[in-house]
Design an enzyme around this catalytic site. Structure first.
Site, PDB file in Angstrom:
ATOM      1  N   GLU A   9       4.218  16.828  13.859  1.00 22.91           N
ATOM      2  CA  GLU A   9       3.426  17.312  12.573  1.00 22.91           C
ATOM      3  C   GLU A   9       2.116  16.721  12.347  1.00 22.91           C
ATOM      4  O   GLU A   9       2.050  15.638  12.395  1.00 22.91           O
ATOM      5  CB  GLU A   9       4.403  17.756  11.204  1.00 22.91           C
ATOM      6  CG  GLU A   9       5.817  18.433  11.729  1.00 22.91           C
ATOM      7  CD  GLU A   9       6.501  18.092  10.322  1.00 22.91           C
ATOM      8  OE1 GLU A   9       6.405  17.569   9.230  1.00 22.91           O
ATOM      9  OE2 GLU A   9       7.826  18.404  10.587  1.00 22.91           O
ATOM     10  N   LYS A  28      -0.035  14.801   9.568  1.00 23.72           N
ATOM     11  CA  LYS A  28       0.300  14.154   8.245  1.00 23.72           C
ATOM     12  C   LYS A  28      -0.803  14.251   7.327  1.00 23.72           C
ATOM     13  O   LYS A  28      -1.869  13.678   7.326  1.00 23.72           O
ATOM     14  CB  LYS A  28       0.358  12.353   8.444  1.00 23.72           C
ATOM     15  CG  LYS A  28       0.830  11.454   7.331  1.00 23.72           C
ATOM     16  CD  LYS A  28       1.111  10.263   7.695  1.00 23.72           C
ATOM     17  CE  LYS A  28       1.900   9.352   6.656  1.00 23.72           C
ATOM     18  NZ  LYS A  28       1.118   9.551   5.332  1.00 23.72           N
ATOM     19  N   ASP A  71      -2.827  14.384   4.074  1.00 24.09           N
ATOM     20  CA  ASP A  71      -3.244  13.559   3.244  1.00 24.09           C
ATOM     21  C   ASP A  71      -3.277  13.871   1.491  1.00 24.09           C
ATOM     22  O   ASP A  71      -4.280  14.235   1.017  1.00 24.09           O
ATOM     23  CB  ASP A  71      -4.651  12.827   3.275  1.00 24.09           C
ATOM     24  CG  ASP A  71      -4.721  11.370   2.869  1.00 24.09           C
ATOM     25  OD1 ASP A  71      -3.946  11.085   2.215  1.00 24.09           O
ATOM     26  OD2 ASP A  71      -5.808  10.939   2.822  1.00 24.09           O
ATOM     27  N   TYR A  98       7.246  20.604   4.554  1.00 23.90           N
ATOM     28  CA  TYR A  98       7.764  20.086   5.669  1.00 23.90           C
ATOM     29  C   TYR A  98       9.457  19.743   5.685  1.00 23.90           C
ATOM     30  O   TYR A  98       9.896  18.931   6.733  1.00 23.90           O
ATOM     31  CB  TYR A  98       6.809  18.974   5.888  1.00 23.90           C
ATOM     32  CG  TYR A  98       6.433  17.987   5.019  1.00 23.90           C
ATOM     33  CD1 TYR A  98       7.851  17.323   4.658  1.00 23.90           C
ATOM     34  CD2 TYR A  98       5.446  17.604   4.634  1.00 23.90           C
ATOM     35  CE1 TYR A  98       7.310  16.174   3.673  1.00 23.90           C
ATOM     36  CE2 TYR A  98       5.125  16.716   3.556  1.00 23.90           C
ATOM     37  CZ  TYR A  98       6.013  15.962   3.231  1.00 23.90           C
ATOM     38  OH  TYR A  98       5.892  15.102   1.970  1.00 23.90           O
ATOM     39  N   LYS A 142      -0.685   6.607  12.480  1.00 24.95           N
ATOM     40  CA  LYS A 142      -2.092   6.889  11.723  1.00 24.95           C
ATOM     41  C   LYS A 142      -3.321   6.587  12.632  1.00 24.95           C
ATOM     42  O   LYS A 142      -3.271   6.014  13.518  1.00 24.95           O
ATOM     43  CB  LYS A 142      -1.875   5.578  10.787  1.00 24.95           C
ATOM     44  CG  LYS A 142      -0.574   5.614   9.992  1.00 24.95           C
ATOM     45  CD  LYS A 142      -0.888   6.385   8.633  1.00 24.95           C
ATOM     46  CE  LYS A 142      -1.543   5.613   7.539  1.00 24.95           C
ATOM     47  NZ  LYS A 142      -1.141   5.747   6.234  1.00 24.95           N
ATOM     48  N   CYS A 150     -16.450 -18.972 -14.564  1.00 27.83           N
ATOM     49  CA  CYS A 150     -15.679 -17.496 -14.762  1.00 27.83           C
ATOM     50  C   CYS A 150     -17.008 -16.735 -15.422  1.00 27.83           C
ATOM     51  O   CYS A 150     -17.732 -16.990 -16.356  1.00 27.83           O
ATOM     52  CB  CYS A 150     -14.687 -17.633 -15.797  1.00 27.83           C
ATOM     53  SG  CYS A 150     -14.202 -15.809 -16.223  1.00 27.83           S
ATOM     54  N   CYS A 169     -15.779 -15.505 -19.245  1.00 26.37           N
ATOM     55  CA  CYS A 169     -15.520 -16.481 -20.223  1.00 26.37           C
ATOM     56  C   CYS A 169     -16.582 -17.756 -20.011  1.00 26.37           C
ATOM     57  O   CYS A 169     -16.416 -18.728 -21.054  1.00 26.37           O
ATOM     58  CB  CYS A 169     -14.422 -16.949 -21.000  1.00 26.37           C
ATOM     59  SG  CYS A 169     -13.528 -17.878 -19.269  1.00 26.37           S
ATOM     60  N   CYS A 224      -9.410 -18.414 -13.142  1.00 34.17           N
ATOM     61  CA  CYS A 224     -10.052 -18.688 -14.570  1.00 34.17           C
ATOM     62  C   CYS A 224      -8.794 -19.307 -15.213  1.00 34.17           C
ATOM     63  O   CYS A 224      -7.858 -18.614 -15.354  1.00 34.17           O
ATOM     64  CB  CYS A 224     -10.658 -17.355 -15.050  1.00 34.17           C
ATOM     65  SG  CYS A 224     -10.644 -17.884 -16.847  1.00 34.17           S
ATOM     66  N   CYS A 273      -9.511 -16.085 -22.031  1.00 35.61           N
ATOM     67  CA  CYS A 273     -10.513 -15.175 -21.368  1.00 35.61           C
ATOM     68  C   CYS A 273     -10.182 -13.816 -21.642  1.00 35.61           C
ATOM     69  O   CYS A 273      -9.509 -13.215 -21.415  1.00 35.61           O
ATOM     70  CB  CYS A 273     -10.744 -15.626 -19.752  1.00 35.61           C
ATOM     71  SG  CYS A 273     -11.872 -14.390 -19.017  1.00 35.61           S
TER      72      CYS A 273
HETATM   73  S1  IVH Z   1       8.004  13.593   6.028  1.00 32.95           S
HETATM   74  C1  IVH Z   1      11.377  10.958   5.384  1.00 32.95           C
HETATM   75  N1  IVH Z   1       6.107  14.919   6.947  1.00 32.95           N
HETATM   76  O1  IVH Z   1       3.690  10.959   4.209  1.00 32.95           O
HETATM   77  C2  IVH Z   1      10.325  11.715   5.721  1.00 32.95           C
HETATM   78  N2  IVH Z   1       5.809  13.509   5.295  1.00 32.95           N
HETATM   79  O2  IVH Z   1       5.236   7.970   4.142  1.00 32.95           O
HETATM   80  C3  IVH Z   1       9.222  11.447   4.870  1.00 32.95           C
HETATM   81  N3  IVH Z   1       3.490  13.139   4.335  1.00 32.95           N
HETATM   82  O3  IVH Z   1       5.730  10.584   1.074  1.00 32.95           O
HETATM   83  C4  IVH Z   1       8.377  12.682   4.588  1.00 32.95           C
HETATM   84  N4  IVH Z   1       2.761  14.829   5.813  1.00 32.95           N
HETATM   85  O4  IVH Z   1       3.620  12.320   1.280  1.00 32.95           O
HETATM   86  C5  IVH Z   1       6.530  13.937   6.113  1.00 32.95           C
HETATM   87  N5  IVH Z   1       4.346  16.376   7.926  1.00 32.95           N
HETATM   88  C6  IVH Z   1       4.837  15.476   7.027  1.00 32.95           C
HETATM   89  C7  IVH Z   1       4.033  14.748   6.025  1.00 32.95           C
HETATM   90  C8  IVH Z   1       4.522  13.681   5.326  1.00 32.95           C
HETATM   91  C9  IVH Z   1       2.397  13.908   4.994  1.00 32.95           C
HETATM   92  C10 IVH Z   1       3.376  12.035   3.691  1.00 32.95           C
HETATM   93  C11 IVH Z   1       4.541  12.189   2.554  1.00 32.95           C
HETATM   94  C12 IVH Z   1       5.296  11.071   2.429  1.00 32.95           C
HETATM   95  C13 IVH Z   1       4.632  10.127   3.198  1.00 32.95           C
HETATM   96  C14 IVH Z   1       5.470   9.163   3.880  1.00 32.95           C
END
Ligand code: IVH
Length: 673
Positions: free
Chosen positions: A119, A121, A123, A228, A319, A413, A416, A431, A436
């Site tokens: 899937e 990830k 943000d 998800y 990542k 500092c 202060c 410091c 301060c």
């Molecule tokens: S699964 C146990 N699926 O990533 C499984 N998380 O570090 C945990 N996130 O807190 C969640 N896309 O905010 C999952 N396709 C995806 C995701 C996802 C983003 C985020 C989510 C979670 C963090 C995990």
């Protein structure tokens, strides 16, 4: 039929039709990203529906599309306990990490065949949505994984989230709330035209939006969501769930937004190609992602593989490499933290990087600056990694101005002007002047924070103002503020009501338990967990004060660094005086143990589930532990009691099937009496 009845029947039919058309338009726009009507037509339908509902209020149902525009301006974010903890993911950064992950899975599954679901990830911000018999009941943030905030009203405004399902299912759905980039840019354009500050990035803006007090404002921002995870609350239904991918299909059928790049693959090699493919298209996506999530598909296998600490072993986040940019270093300034730690900060020519404009970056400490030979006037390569704070990676030496000089750490500092001190063996300068102003401000912000004394209303700017006006010199002065009520109310631009709220909140903080007080007073290296361990072991402040370093260090999970810091803190006159003043102000300096019952629950393991009436979950768990019992999060054969409140779900089923004794709050009270 009388005319008004005909009118009403016609209005009802029209309202139903409009509702259906609007919901369908929402679904096509937000979930399928394939709208079939223009904004004007949409707005007109909404307006007509609102008019009908104004005329016949009884037609206004909670799941009417008009209810998405948000209601009152007074959201309160009560705590929500997650029935199943919301875990996080362990990270991987290259192909080797993925291979290692795959090897672990192979070993744990002992030769069984398995598939992965890949899937994106997203943000954004993780949320949990609970549906009861097909109706959206409650939505919450992840919080610390166990306890989040109830943000139902704000989530209701997100049009991608169905308010009523076509089935009567009782389910919990998890996913990520985020902004489409076009919506984020639109919000920033609006900010600009209003002369307001622009938002830094889509993710933080989404987080901030979900916590807005006024849900009408949230509605106007147009947040979006991808789901998800699906869990049936009913144990019988839950036992029918087979695979993660099937769950995603079920979610789609229930009209939840599910991302269409999701793919099932048979090998880690295919996972890698998926990651490469997505990384290439990353910048073309209409929303931000920071990697790929890889999950074992079979739920039975997930269970077999299990979790460690806060993350499942059956999933991993891959990542993407951090994004980099080059910009000019205009200056190096020093920031003073609450315990005096000095952090050099790079003041940069603003540059746009991965969704936000960056003008500052941390330089950590003077050694780091020396090692990288970073000089004012240099062009530097900056990078946004996993965390929000950008860092300086290296200097672009070709572009170094000829007359540049190495950076010299100031010896005073910046706030202060007292001399800085660098302890032997440490990389940081400090410091050492505890008076301060920068430290005082930092300590106060820490003291009032939500996970410390939780004093609402005393924000950064108000603290600054009160310090300026002489009302606050150190944290003990906070408890003198109520005495200055009149003077505070006469400060220009301060509402009476906000002062009343601050005072009420200060009073309430006196009820905070000992471990929170211990955390709030700001002992170096003592985070909230360590504070809990210390409070549990010593029970009161006098025992901590009289403890030797060895005794502190002998506590499980407390190392020499913490022991030394705790010891030093309580052997400093000013700190003892501060503690004494706070005690006199009425703060709790001992753990509360019901009289004469201290070991009542020795040897007994409890699991708490469902929503309780008399206790907060955290409170009852602390109570169990203070009476010598153990509070666990999952039911097993070893569990002695399941304390079940209303709407207890799968844990109750499990306890019943294992023959674990189930008790309610009254029975629990009898047990501890
Ligand atoms: S699964 C146990 N699926 O990533 C499984 N998380 O570090 C945990 N996130 O807190 C969640 N896309 O905010 C999952 N396709 C995806 C995701 C996802 C983003 C985020 C989510 C979670 C963090 C995990």
């Amino acid at each position: 039929m009388p005319e008004d009845k005909i009118n009403k029947a016609a209005a009802e039919a029209k309202a139903k039709l409009l509702s259906r058309k609007i919901l369908d338009a929402d679904y096509r726009y937000y979930t399928l990203a394939n709208p079939d009507i223009d904004d004007y037509t949409y707005d007109m339908m909404m307006k007509e529906l609102q008019e009908i509902e104004a005329k016949f209020p009884e037609l206004k149902t909670p799941d009417s599309p008009t209810q998405r525009v948000g209601g009152s301006a007074s959201n309160e974010f009560n705590a929500v306990i997650h029935e199943v903890p919301m875990l996080s993911l362990s990270n991987s950064y290259d192909e080797n990490d993925l291979d290692e992950f795959d090897k672990r899975i192979q070993n744990l599954l002992k030769g069984e065949k398995y598939k992965y679901v890949c899937e994106l990830k997203f943000d954004g911000i993780a949320v949990s949505l609970t549906y009861s018999s097909g109706s959206f009941l409650q939505g919450a943030t992840r919080g610390d994984g166990t306890r989040g905030d109830d943000i139902t009203n704000n989530l209701r405004t997100i049009r991608a989230i169905p308010l009523r399902l076509e089935s009567k299912a009782s389910i919990e759905v998890r996913g990520e709330v985020f902004f489409m980039l076009k919506d984020f840019f639109r919000i920033n354009e609006e900010q600009e035209s209003l002369g307001e500050k622009k938002y830094a990035n889509p993710r933080n803006t989404a987080a901030g939006s979900l916590k807005l007090k006024d849900s009408r404002e949230v509605a106007a921002r147009k947040l979006n969501m991808f789901c998800y995870n699906l869990r049936f609350i009913d144990a019988k239904e839950e036992s029918k769930q087979k695979s993660h991918y099937e769950n995603l299909q079920t979610l789609k059928k229930l009209k939840f937004p599910v991302n269409d790049k999701t793919k099932v693959v048979n090998s880690i090699a295919e996972v890698k190609s998926f990651c490469d493919e997505i990384e290439l298209m990353r910048d073309k996506l209409p929303y931000e992602i920071d990697g790929v999530v890889v999950k074992v598909d079979s739920l039975e296998q997930q269970k077999k593989i299990g979790s460690i600490a806060k993350s499942p072993r059956w999933a991993i986040a891959y990542k993407f490499k951090a994004k980099q940019a080059v910009t000019k270093l205009k200056d190096i300034t020093l920031q003073v933290g609450r315990i005096g730690t000095i952090t050099p900060v790079a003041e940069l020519e603003p540059v746009f990087l991965a969704g936000s404009t960056i003008s500052r970056a941390t330089l950590h400490n003077s050694d780091e600056i020396e090692r990288k030979d970073i000089r004012v006037g240099d062009y530097v390569k900056i990078e946004k990694g996993g965390d929000v704070i950008p860092k300086v990676v290296e200097v672009v030496l070709d572009k170094r101005p000829r007359n540049s000089k190495p950076f010299e750490m100031p010896d005073k500092c910046p706030v202060c002007k007292q001399p800085l001190h660098r302890p032997e063996g440490e990389a940081n300068h400090y410091c050492t002047n505890s008076l301060c102003p920068a430290q005082v401000q930092g300590r106060m912000e820490h003291f009032v924070a939500r996970n410390a004394m939780d004093i609402e209303g005393l924000g950064f700017q108000i603290i600054e103002k009160f310090i300026q006006l002489g009302f606050l010199k150190d944290i003990t002065d906070i408890y003198l503020l109520p005495k200055h009520e009149k003077a505070l109310k006469s400060i220009e631009r301060f509402g009476e009501k906000s002062i009343d709220n601050i005072i009420a909140s200060i009073e309430r903080s006196k009820e905070r338990p000992f471990d929170k007080v211990l955390f709030a007073i700001g002992i170096r290296h003592v985070g909230d967990r360590t504070a809990r361990i210390l409070a549990k072991h010593f029970k009161n402040i006098d025992s901590i004060i009289s403890a030797g370093k060895e005794e502190i260090e002998s506590i499980h999970e407390i190392g020499p660094r913490i022991a030394e810091s705790v010891y030093d803190f309580f052997h400093t006159k000013a700190n003892l005086q501060m503690a004494d003043k706070l005690r006199k102000a009425g703060l709790k300096f001992e753990s509360e143990v019901p009289a004469g019952a201290s070991n009542k629950l020795e040897g007994l393991t409890f699991v708490v589930t469902g929503s309780l009436e008399k206790y907060k979950r955290e409170e009852v768990e602390e109570l169990i532990e203070s009476l010598g019992g153990k509070a666990s999060s999952s039911v097993s054969k070893k569990t002695n009691y399941l304390l079940a409140g209303a709407e207890a779900g799968s844990k109750l089923k499990k306890a019943e099937s294992l023959g674990v004794k189930v008790i309610d709050e009254d029975e629990f009270d009898k047990l501890i009496k």
